[in-house]
Design a protein around this motif. Structure first.
Motif, PDB file in Angstrom:
ATOM      1  N   PRO A  21      -8.068   4.917  -7.052  1.00 51.99           N
ATOM      2  CA  PRO A  21      -7.178   3.921  -6.448  1.00 51.99           C
ATOM      3  C   PRO A  21      -5.810   3.876  -7.145  1.00 51.99           C
ATOM      4  N   ARG A  22      -4.776   3.661  -6.366  1.00 51.38           N
ATOM      5  CA  ARG A  22      -3.407   3.599  -6.901  1.00 51.38           C
ATOM      6  C   ARG A  22      -3.283   2.496  -7.954  1.00 51.38           C
ATOM      7  N   THR A  23      -4.070   1.443  -7.848  1.00 47.79           N
ATOM      8  CA  THR A  23      -4.026   0.365  -8.838  1.00 47.79           C
ATOM      9  C   THR A  23      -4.429   0.857 -10.224  1.00 47.79           C
TER      10      THR A  23
END
Length: 162
Positions: A21-23
């Protein structure tokens, strides 16, 4: 013509982009560095950053610059191996046949003054790390496991545990 390393990097980066995930990675160059690190590790058969630097394709003219790139990446506070590893491991296990058993091996390695404790999934004669912890201890014998708090392995689907 694209080199083998660059082609592997691009394919691995595409896979990581769909899994992590980009997070977690926040900036795409961090994920690109992960892909180069994996390619460097696989093609050089070494954990030395200098060996990885020989595989890395970049505009940097000097190997020392490429080594510093890996070193800065590894020491960046946004790089948390457990956070980055968990989605990759979950993606690897998603298609594991539910009727098959998982075998987990516990291993200790002395790296004085520490002992590395690893729980790994055994698959086709290979150990895929699930969780690990380094503890300050004199040897791998006896009480090292008793003095270590249990590690939870949340990444293994409960349907696979017998």
């Amino acid at each position: 013509m694209m080199s083998e390393a660059k082609q592997l990097h691009d394919e691995l980066l595409k896979a990581f982009l769909s899994i992590v995930p980009r997070t977690i990675y926040q900036e795409s160059h961090r994920l690109s560095n992960l892909a180069w690190a994996v390619i460097g590790l696989c093609l050089s058969h070494s954990v030395r950053l200098g060996a990885w630097a020989e595989v890395l394709e970049s505009r940097a003219q000097y190997a020392a610059s490429r080594v510093r790139r890996f070193s800065r990446w590894l020491h960046h506070p946004a790089i948390s191996p457990p956070q980055w590893y968990l989605p990759v491991l979950q993606a690897a296990l998603v298609d594991w046949p539910s009727e098959s058993r998982l075998y987990v091996a516990l291993d200790t390695t002395a790296l004085t003054p520490f002992v590395l404790i690893r729980a790994s999934l055994v698959y086709r004669g290979r150990a895929i790390p699930l969780t690990w912890r380094a503890v300050r201890h004199r040897s791998t014998k006896g009480s090292v496991l008793q003095t270590t708090s249990p590690c939870s392995i949340r990444c293994v689907p409960s349907s696979h545990l017998a």
